[in-house]
Design a protein around this motif. Structure first.
Motif: not given
Ligand SMILES: [Co+2]
Ligand SMILES: [Co+2]
Ligand SMILES: [Co+2]
Ligand SMILES: [Co+2]
Ligand SMILES: [Co+2]
Ligand SMILES: [Co+2]
Ligand SMILES: [Co+2]
Ligand SMILES: [Co+2]
Lengths: 434, 434, 434, 434
Positions: B79-82, B115-127, B129-136
């Motif tokens: 899901r995160a990937e998509a 689990r939240l932190n593991r997903i946050a790791d992925i988000f961080q990596q994506k971000m 790498a040029g992904g969007p920022k976190l509004l909230w």
């Protein structure tokens, strides 16, 4: 005595009578240790019962009253005569009035005030002769075209000043007549379109205005309460005194939360998307409960229908919240209610009030019994019992910290299990009383 | 890159294209001195766009996504990937998430956090790498059955503690990901029936909870804003964060009005009986405007329909109030919007966002032009011009007295005459821009 | 007997008991010449009471029942076992079901039908062993994603055919089980947006579908009534069976007004802007009254809350209209009601039904007494008495002419005077009974 | 020429002018093959623009017009003079009137008719001198107290007769003035309480009355259409002509569906829970579309606000449905709209109409382009394309049987798969045009 109500005898408590009588309201019956009338503190609204002519946006006057249109002082006096006859028939302990419905406006502020005082003389005389007391007075700051864009919130400072003068005079008269409260309903304190409105400025104007009213009350030694009556809209698209929660925020903003309370109308509660008992319970929780206008809105109509109460279970829940909060102090049960415009006769006006007083009496008695027997409160207490523990209380104490609570929760491996809220069982319980 | 959006190319500004493209949103176009994207600050809502399955109370999942039902970490990762593919296609500068929609809940608080932190790791990596920022970021304190009777307002203190731990973890993750705000939506902070509810107690619990969140934010040095999202009802019959005015009163009561702002959703404004622009203007007037959820409600539906915006004139009025208030600081334009459950395809999801971004771009440009040309503001100023005089200002100054104003009004023989509010002319004026 | 309800004894009429019991519903008490149970004809809804898991759009299952999720035939059988235990505890004379809530859908139409029949075997056995009768059966044509765009009104003719096969099977089973009615609720027969909808075509599809259902009913000799259940919206933005008046027009359009009646739900009446008694009175006036779903909507909620009835005066007015129309023939009082999702326990489910049955019993008795004593009807008759004259009747007779009536009116110098409608006096009168 | 509008020059199409002018409405611009004015067929409502004094339920007249209160024939003539001046300024091709707003009622039916005819003489003269044509006439059967309990549905047959005489006279005058339609709005044809109402009897009275109106129309050779204007409520709690679907059922019941059409008002559509385009589309599908009242309701107000249209996208969708149905025949675009009561000036009245005409012109042009380019219709056709097959058509043909369709479905092993409804993509498409 005026002719209009001559054929109608004063009402008594006569449950089995087929005549106009009270079937449930026995003024001196003791409920929770005091006479029912001292709980209910009924008031008749002068404007709807003696001023309203039966018009609506699609048609004019339907009622024929000898004092209509009351645009002369002579007719205003005839109206007063009839009103006090009516109060006597009902045995209502209180009444309420606006300046606007007791006398025709004069050509100037000064003349309007004089006229108000002349009518107040009559009221005073009637009251001293055993008439009802005054629950509250108020100024009508919405009918005259000068107020079309607001009174305190008007873009024209002269209207603000005009409104100030009017409230001063009405507060003076309310004090003179021993009024127990003074009410402000901001029917035009709102807007039709944001496009021409400075919301922040208007709120500030309204805050200053109210502060001056409070200051003046203290200056003249008025002991009654100052009350705001919330309503979400109508006549305007949006009114600033939307509901109890909104008024509370407004009072806090202007430092008035210890000085001003609310007069809650059932119909306005509904128009704002709330139940009546919600608004009362919330006002109690916030410490600003004052008084009620006990007139329902038709649930299918999107405008203020101001009907007499007729549903006992609804009314019982309202009084239950009032009793839970300790009952009325300066406030009371005002019927800010109109008979339907097809209810043409004097008898309709009397029957509407009598029926409403009976409905309230039934509601009050049911509420009192629910409170006395204590089952609802016991169930509520049991539901929150977990919060009695020291550990739970500590979480709510100042100085408690999110991270410490969180760490403890993780450490305890918390996995809280939900418990039934038992709504239907509580509704069944209420149905034992109503 | 995941397969799901493989066929869809990143969108560009191409007004004349027949393909999926922006027709109005040109991210770098300068509006009022800065790029449009910096005014609008678009965010995609992770939950609706990647978590919602198309169900409603009368039917289940309609969408077929390879990552459904996301009840394993592997599917959550898919899901995160998509999601990040999608963000890239849109070029949206921000996203928002709940804990609940990014990872399956664990068997314990500790596991859920991991689990939240593991997903946050992925988000961080994506971000990075040029992904969007976190509004909230935010915590979902309403879906699990443990929250059925509220989170902070639960009758069970263990649920309060559980919620505290959850918010702590979500705030930590939000900070780690550079979130610019943290939002609390009190979906179950309300009641189904007053009969089992202690309103005052629950408000106090909610006040303490929020105070601790604010305290914790400062402890960890989180620089973003804490935002409350008002909603009048649904899922509960009554929610404590009813609307902006109610939240303001709540903040004042607990001394938080300098610490907490609001995230205003158009759909929730409508359900509370207000216009979107009203809620924004009011929040600005009260100093608590934070951010917006730009998703409309169907005007004929009595529940939260969370639709993408489509009416440019409505959106223009909302941005007009935002710009009048100085624009967003930490806030932005979040689409807390669901595609309709019959909009099954990947293309629907992209088109819905693209169309909404175009609608917002048009609304913003119209609003900016109205503000620049200044006609509306000139008309508004002219309407209140009378208040500029010294005498008028004196009436609003502390120390002004009702009786003195009244005496002056009588002495001057005041008879203020109303002036046209010109609503239709102002509406015509707006129509020149939209 | 299943374990789930083992601790709960069958309810009896025991007004003074503190246990779960009927306080007002005495099944064999004679009211207007027949046992109360034969007036009320209570039915339990299988879906809400045994199929609904407590979810809402913001959270999932809250109830823990041993037969959840019932996605196997074994669990479906356990559910049936528990349901019939529950029926026995209540002593309810009827139940209602959808195919969807009694068995998991099969992989094909054929398998779904087989499964339905296997469960129907169990039902039949239980019913023969003294269980309740079947008030009505129905097909769920809205939950499965294939129906997302409608059943009979689907843009895909295969869905129409699929729905036809499903209704055929459900009607067959309803007949086999001696069902006294067959209901169609068109939950997806409507639209989300007019932009993709051919209104006229969809209405014609729906008309043909219903005509075929009626035709099939006659072919198989089903003696029960075919009923449409109106609802204005939700799940869709607009549903074709909006309210009683709309359904009537639809039936006339397709020549079905002698063949099909309505099943009126209180909650749906409210959502359509009507009172429950209005919808019943209208259906009676139009000759299409069939049956009722006696579940109220929260007046403050804009979605279908499906709550158990709790307000006796409201319920009394509904039964008054039913009795005025001659009472139920094939219809009855179905509780299409959900306990609140926080009402977790078996006892809640029983108490909710018991309380509702008591409320209905009180309402019925009050209604019967009002009708017997005849005061309301006498007042109504008196109001229209002028129409009894020959001249008045002539104006309504076919052949009467506007110009002749007009000429006569002018000639007579007509100046009709209004007469009081006495609304409050009639409301007072009703309050003597409730 | 009267003085009142003397300072305002007739409007012209001048898109860049800063003066009062049309910016979009160019009467002779060709749209879909004919001049815009012949599509739109604008009409001014005499009552709101010249009769309404600015009052609401909480305040009286705000407007100062030299012809108020028009309770003498001399003032009524002055009003007519001003009205035709106004029509000339706008260049509106049509107007509409009630008897009530053009002349004071006389002491008898005969005098009222005479007065109506005297004013009609003036109108006729003005019209022959190049004034606008009459879109429709109507009788006001709701303002006078004699109608408080209804006109055709009154419990007093004399009121029925009085109403009949009034409609006869108004229809005569409408014919004399070349009116293209005659409208009936049943503002009091409904009830305040079911307790005193015989619903079935009142519907029958209304059916007979309408039948006689239709009969009379044919007798006098009136070629225009008879139109009913639906409204759900207000002034009454419930009105019989609730919405288009309800009126359709009523017409079918009394065999009038070929004789009577509907005049649909946007505001009334909203109050009934519908969109304007829904009501138009439905009337077209049912074959009873006649004309429109193009005045919006405030979405936040629960009463009829009768505002001038201002939202182009909304208006475009309404004209789209009108054009899809073939456009107006006898009908047109009437502004049954009031300027806000704070819009005091002559210029406000002109600007409100001019702005509304521009909004309609923009809406019409967008609608025409959408229809011409055909994308929406192509998408709609594609969605239903499956129904073109012979097999699908056979299912809808008379004689098709449920069991045969069912058997075929089982045999084919049907498993229909849903297809995206593409709502957001269609909304995006519409946004290309508005
Ligand atoms: Co009111
Ligand atoms: Co009031
Ligand atoms: Co929402
Ligand atoms: Co939101
Ligand atoms: Co329902
Ligand atoms: Co139902
Ligand atoms: Co209207
Ligand atoms: Co109209």
């Amino acid at each position: 005595m005026s002719d209009y109500f001559r054929k109608i005898a004063p009402l008594s408590f006569a449950p089995d009578s087929e005549n106009l009588a009270f079937r449930h309201y026995d003024a001196d019956e003791i409920v929770l240790g005091k006479p029912m009338k001292d709980h209910l503190r009924f008031a008749v609204a002068y404007w709807h019962s003696f001023g309203w002519e039966g018009g609506d946006p699609f048609g004019g006057r339907t009622f024929e009253r000898p004092w209509f249109p009351a645009d002369t002082m002579a007719l205003a006096e005839a109206r007063a005569e009839a009103a006090f006859d009516f109060f006597r028939i009902l045995g209502a302990p209180y009444y309420c009035f606006h300046d606007h419905d007791v006398r025709p406006e004069g050509a100037s502020l000064a003349e309007s005030r004089d006229r108000l005082n002349r009518i107040a003389d009559i009221f005073q005389q009637k009251m001293e002769a055993g008439g009802p007391k005054l629950l509250w007075g108020t100024a009508n700051l919405f009918s005259n075209r000068r107020y079309m864009s607001g009174a305190a919130t008007n873009p024209d400072p002269d209207v603000f000043a005009y409104a100030a003068a009017t409230v001063r005079d009405c507060l003076d008269v309310t004090q003179r007549l021993g009024g127990e409260n003074y009410v402000l309903w901001g029917g035009r304190e709102g807007y039709e379109t944001l496009l021409n409105t400075d919301l922040g400025k208007e709120l500030d104007q309204m805050g200053r205005f109210l502060s001056m009213v409070v200051d003046y009350k203290h200056r003249i030694g008025f002991k009654g309460a100052i009350l705001i009556e919330p309503k979400p809209q109508e006549p305007t698209k949006h009114q600033y005194d939307y509901d109890v929660a909104t008024v509370y925020g407004f009072l806090r903003r202007y430092g008035l939360e210890e000085e001003v309370k609310v007069n809650i109308e059932q119909g306005h509660a509904i128009l704002a998307g709330h139940s009546f008992e919600h608004e009362i319970a919330l006002a109690n929780a916030l410490g600003i409960f004052g008084s009620i206008d006990m007139n329902r809105n038709d649930q299918q109509s999107g405008w203020d229908t101001d009907q007499f109460p007729s549903n006992v279970p609804e009314v019982a829940l309202a009084y239950y919240e009032i009793l839970r909060g300790g009952g009325f102090t300066t406030g009371g049960t005002n019927f800010d209610a109109k008979i339907r415009r097809q209810s043409l006769d004097a008898e309709d006006l009397v029957a509407a009030h009598a029926g409403a007083m009976d409905v309230c009496a039934r509601g009050l008695k049911a509420a009192a019994k629910m409170l006395e027997e204590g089952r609802l409160e016991a169930a509520r207490d049991a539901r929150y019992a977990g919060w009695q523990s020291e550990a739970a209380q500590a979480m709510l104490a100042p100085g408690a910290r999110l991270d410490q609570i969180a760490d403890a929760a993780v450490a305890r491996g918390l996995d809280p299990q939900p418990v039934s809220g038992r709504q239907e069982q509580l509704e069944n319980l209420v149905n034992r009383y109503v």
